[in-house]
Design a protein around this motif. Sequence first.
Motif, PDB file in Angstrom:
ATOM      1  N   ALA A  86       1.477  -1.320  -0.084  1.00  0.00           N
ATOM      2  CA  ALA A  86      -0.161  -0.282   0.202  1.00  0.00           C
ATOM      3  C   ALA A  86       0.816   1.453   0.230  1.00  0.00           C
ATOM      4  N   ARG A  87       2.314   0.796   0.653  1.00  0.00           N
ATOM      5  CA  ARG A  87       2.968   2.742   1.009  1.00  0.00           C
ATOM      6  C   ARG A  87       3.546   2.371  -0.680  1.00  0.00           C
ATOM      7  N   ARG A  88       3.579   1.257  -1.296  1.00  0.00           N
ATOM      8  CA  ARG A  88       4.068   1.701  -2.634  1.00  0.00           C
ATOM      9  C   ARG A  88       3.929   2.567  -3.449  1.00  0.00           C
ATOM     10  N   HIS A  89       1.850   1.669  -3.399  1.00  0.00           N
ATOM     11  CA  HIS A  89       1.096   2.718  -3.984  1.00  0.00           C
ATOM     12  C   HIS A  89       0.992   4.215  -3.928  1.00  0.00           C
ATOM     13  N   ALA A  93       4.981  12.484   0.680  1.00  0.00           N
ATOM     14  CA  ALA A  93       5.657  13.084   1.911  1.00  0.00           C
ATOM     15  C   ALA A  93       5.563  13.058   3.427  1.00  0.00           C
ATOM     16  N   SER A  94       4.457  12.074   3.717  1.00  0.00           N
ATOM     17  CA  SER A  94       4.204  12.227   5.695  1.00  0.00           C
ATOM     18  C   SER A  94       4.339  11.124   6.170  1.00  0.00           C
ATOM     19  N   ASN A 146       2.936   7.337  -7.173  1.00  0.00           N
ATOM     20  CA  ASN A 146       1.581   8.165  -7.878  1.00  0.00           C
ATOM     21  C   ASN A 146       2.340   9.453  -6.519  1.00  0.00           C
ATOM     22  N   PRO A 147       3.340   9.699  -6.748  1.00  0.00           N
ATOM     23  CA  PRO A 147       3.417  11.709  -6.338  1.00  0.00           C
ATOM     24  C   PRO A 147       2.475  12.644  -6.977  1.00  0.00           C
TER      25      PRO A 147
END
Length: 239
Positions: free
Chosen positions: A195-198, A211-212, A202-203
């Motif tokens: 989930a974090r990689r997803h 960023a958080s 998609n920045p």
Amino acid sequence: MTINGCDGAPREEPAGRAGAPRSVWLRADPARARRTPPLNRQRIVDAAVALLDGHGIDGLTMRRLAQQLDVTPTALYWHVRTKDDVLDLAVDEIFGEVRLPRDVGDWRDDVRTLARNWRAAILRHPWAASLIGRPMLGPNVLARTEFLQSALVRGGFSDRRLAVATRLLANYVIGAALTEATWRQTADPHARAEARRHITANPTAYPTLGASGHLDEARWSDDELFDLGLGAILASAPG
């Protein structure tokens, strides 16, 4: 009096039950056990908690509970009327695992101790979180609620602010524990990392989340975030 059993078939309610209080907490445990070891509420609760830990709420049925105890379903009904009775008893049993400070000290420390131990108990028994909204009159629940409110009163809370603080802390502990337990129970142990990689892939869509450190276990642990959130709530004390 004829009532339906757990399988939908009618059965006769045991004699002497008519007009008994509706809540399991307002009814005495009948002294009718003739088995060795005797069947009583505590044996029923212990078996129920084991089933709930292993199979969840949907996996607990009166028939399965009777099989676990090696009794007939009818024998259970001398001690509990319904599955709801069993769930109420089981939730209170879980609250009994929430250790309280032996000596009353600083009110914030007392609340922190209660909240941390409550979260730990829910994480050990994640099925309990979804049942805490039920009306609960068990001695373990009431003792810990009394402890929480007495600590908050020492911190200067009263009237509506006391009610708000009590609910805020309860909802925070339950919500945090339920979210963590859900992640832990997922079939894929790497689900949060994916989930974090997803998010980071998609920045443009999620610049703030990226960023958080949202869902980044490497940056902050659940324990750290829980304690920081708890501190933020306690900082709202009057004066």
